[in-house]
Scaffold this motif. Structure first.
Motif, mmCIF file in Angstrom:
data_model
loop_
_atom_site.group_PDB
_atom_site.id
_atom_site.type_symbol
_atom_site.label_atom_id
_atom_site.label_comp_id
_atom_site.label_asym_id
_atom_site.label_seq_id
_atom_site.Cartn_x
_atom_site.Cartn_y
_atom_site.Cartn_z
ATOM 1 N N ALA A 12 0.833 -1.210 0.000
ATOM 2 C CA ALA A 12 0.000 0.000 0.000
ATOM 3 C C ALA A 12 0.869 1.262 0.000
ATOM 4 C CB ALA A 12 -0.928 -0.004 1.213
ATOM 5 N N ASP A 13 1.967 1.243 0.773
ATOM 6 C CA ASP A 13 2.868 2.399 0.803
ATOM 7 C C ASP A 13 3.583 2.577 -0.540
ATOM 8 O OD1 ASP A 13 2.191 3.047 3.413
ATOM 9 O OD2 ASP A 13 3.878 1.924 4.295
ATOM 10 N N ILE A 14 3.971 1.450 -1.135
ATOM 11 C CA ILE A 14 4.618 1.513 -2.458
ATOM 12 C C ILE A 14 3.644 2.121 -3.465
ATOM 13 C CG2 ILE A 14 5.579 0.170 -4.362
ATOM 14 C CD1 ILE A 14 6.546 -1.882 -2.258
ATOM 15 N N ARG A 22 6.972 9.280 -6.687
ATOM 16 C CA ARG A 22 8.261 9.153 -5.988
ATOM 17 C C ARG A 22 9.080 8.043 -6.642
ATOM 18 N NH1 ARG A 22 6.735 8.121 -0.228
ATOM 19 N NH2 ARG A 22 4.557 8.382 -0.750
ATOM 20 N N GLU A 23 10.266 8.422 -7.138
ATOM 21 C CA GLU A 23 11.095 7.469 -7.869
ATOM 22 C C GLU A 23 11.507 6.268 -7.027
ATOM 23 O OE1 GLU A 23 14.290 9.141 -10.162
ATOM 24 O OE2 GLU A 23 13.013 10.745 -10.920
ATOM 25 N N GLU A 24 11.728 6.458 -5.745
ATOM 26 C CA GLU A 24 12.093 5.322 -4.899
ATOM 27 C C GLU A 24 10.955 4.306 -4.840
ATOM 28 O OE1 GLU A 24 10.479 8.488 -2.091
ATOM 29 O OE2 GLU A 24 11.895 8.490 -3.743
ATOM 30 N N SER A 25 9.728 4.760 -5.022
ATOM 31 C CA SER A 25 8.591 3.841 -5.050
ATOM 32 C C SER A 25 8.574 3.019 -6.335
ATOM 33 C CB SER A 25 7.277 4.602 -4.898
ATOM 34 O OG SER A 25 7.211 5.187 -3.602
ATOM 35 N N TRP A 63 5.233 3.550 -15.127
ATOM 36 C CA TRP A 63 5.747 4.817 -14.598
ATOM 37 C C TRP A 63 5.229 5.994 -15.413
ATOM 38 C CZ3 TRP A 63 7.223 6.460 -10.208
ATOM 39 C CH2 TRP A 63 7.915 7.666 -10.077
ATOM 40 N N ARG A 64 5.243 5.834 -16.731
ATOM 41 C CA ARG A 64 4.751 6.920 -17.585
ATOM 42 C C ARG A 64 3.259 7.149 -17.415
ATOM 43 N NH1 ARG A 64 8.120 5.458 -23.015
ATOM 44 N NH2 ARG A 64 10.075 6.376 -22.313
ATOM 45 N N GLY A 65 2.520 6.080 -17.125
ATOM 46 C CA GLY A 65 1.080 6.195 -16.986
ATOM 47 C C GLY A 65 0.602 6.230 -15.546
ATOM 48 N N ARG A 66 1.511 6.524 -14.620
ATOM 49 C CA ARG A 66 1.165 6.480 -13.187
ATOM 50 C C ARG A 66 0.028 7.423 -12.815
ATOM 51 N NH1 ARG A 66 5.917 9.111 -13.839
ATOM 52 N NH2 ARG A 66 6.099 11.193 -12.948
ATOM 53 N N ALA A 67 -0.189 8.459 -13.616
ATOM 54 C CA ALA A 67 -1.282 9.396 -13.321
ATOM 55 C C ALA A 67 -2.645 8.726 -13.448
ATOM 56 C CB ALA A 67 -1.205 10.604 -14.242
ATOM 57 N N THR A 68 -2.707 7.613 -14.179
ATOM 58 C CA THR A 68 -3.978 6.903 -14.350
ATOM 59 C C THR A 68 -4.201 5.864 -13.257
ATOM 60 O OG1 THR A 68 -3.029 5.205 -15.792
ATOM 61 C CG2 THR A 68 -3.883 7.214 -16.847
ATOM 62 N N PHE A 69 -3.203 5.662 -12.396
ATOM 63 C CA PHE A 69 -3.343 4.690 -11.309
ATOM 64 C C PHE A 69 -3.835 5.387 -10.047
ATOM 65 C CE2 PHE A 69 -1.384 2.721 -7.517
ATOM 66 C CZ PHE A 69 -2.146 1.567 -7.505
ATOM 67 N N ASP A 70 -4.872 4.819 -9.454
ATOM 68 C CA ASP A 70 -5.425 5.367 -8.213
ATOM 69 C C ASP A 70 -5.370 4.267 -7.152
ATOM 70 O OD1 ASP A 70 -6.781 6.547 -6.138
ATOM 71 O OD2 ASP A 70 -8.669 6.806 -7.237
ATOM 72 N N PRO A 71 -4.474 4.407 -6.154
ATOM 73 C CA PRO A 71 -4.361 3.361 -5.138
ATOM 74 C C PRO A 71 -5.637 3.171 -4.323
ATOM 75 C CG PRO A 71 -2.926 5.230 -4.595
ATOM 76 C CD PRO A 71 -3.541 5.496 -5.935
ATOM 77 N N ALA A 72 -6.529 4.129 -4.356
ATOM 78 C CA ALA A 72 -7.784 4.004 -3.613
ATOM 79 C C ALA A 72 -8.761 3.056 -4.312
ATOM 80 C CB ALA A 72 -8.432 5.370 -3.428
ATOM 81 N N THR A 73 -8.593 2.855 -5.621
ATOM 82 C CA THR A 73 -9.548 2.024 -6.360
ATOM 83 C C THR A 73 -8.995 0.663 -6.757
ATOM 84 O OG1 THR A 73 -8.908 3.004 -8.477
ATOM 85 C CG2 THR A 73 -10.753 4.026 -7.283
#
Length: 192
Positions: A12-14, A22-25, A63-73
């Motif tokens: 979940a934190d990752i 965050r690049e470390e993630s 990584w390029r599409g990370r804006a489309t990922f929502d950890p809440a869903t």
């Protein structure tokens, strides 16, 4: 909270850090899920090099599409698995195209009857297809997308999840490599 056994943050934190950019993630996500992605690709493709390429493409695309990922869903692992499936399908489609092209080239190379005169354009196409097939991926795939499927460099970069500059470099180097190889095949005949 970091997981004790792996020394990694929790999934979940990752996912949260990944979505925040965050690049470390990204590195943590790769350490956590690359084995799964690689195993799925290897089982589907049966080729270690293809599985390694797909694994890299998955994380670059994610990584390029990370804006489309929502950890809440949804979970990051499931999202990466979905991207993996798409990349596997892309690779299988590329293999299929390569196979069809090779068969078509073989069909052109074996005329049904012995013609009195061989069409130079046909010979050139067969020779070019043969030399193109000898190139390593991703260069071969990039050149096929550019010249057989008439894709633009940005389209190729997006489809293969590669930087635009990398695509352009592969095209340039691939064309130079083909020129050199075709020059050897033709005996550097300047009259042609």
């Amino acid at each position: 909270m970091p997981s004790v056994e792996a020394g990694l943050p929790s999934p979940a934190d990752i996912a949260k850090g990944f979505a925040e950019g965050r690049e470390e993630s990204l590195a943590d996500a790769f350490r956590h899920w690359s084995g799964l992605v690689f195993t799925l690709a290897l089982r589907s493709l049966g080729d270690r090099a293809d599985a390694e390429d797909v694994t890299q493409q998955v994380f670059v695309s994610a990584w390029r599409g990370r804006a489309t990922f929502d950890p809440a869903t949804g979970e990051l692992g499931a999202w990466l698995t979905g991207i993996t499936r798409h990349r596997i399908v892309d690779r299988l489609a590329a293999r299929s195209r390569d196979h069809r092209n090779a068969e078509a080239a073989a069909g052109l190379a074996q005329p049904a009857t012995a013609p009195e005169q061989v069409d130079d354009d046909v010979v050139d196409r067969v020779l070019l297809a043969d030399e193109l097939a000898k190139l390593d991926d991703p260069r071969r795939t990039i050149l096929r997308l550019a010249f057989y499927e008439d894709r633009t460099y940005p389209q190729i970069a997006e489809q293969l999840a590669l930087p635009l500059g990398t695509v352009k470099s592969h095209v340039r180097r691939g064309l130079l490599q083909l020129r050199d190889r075709l020059g050897e095949v033709n005996g550097d005949d300047a009259s042609r």
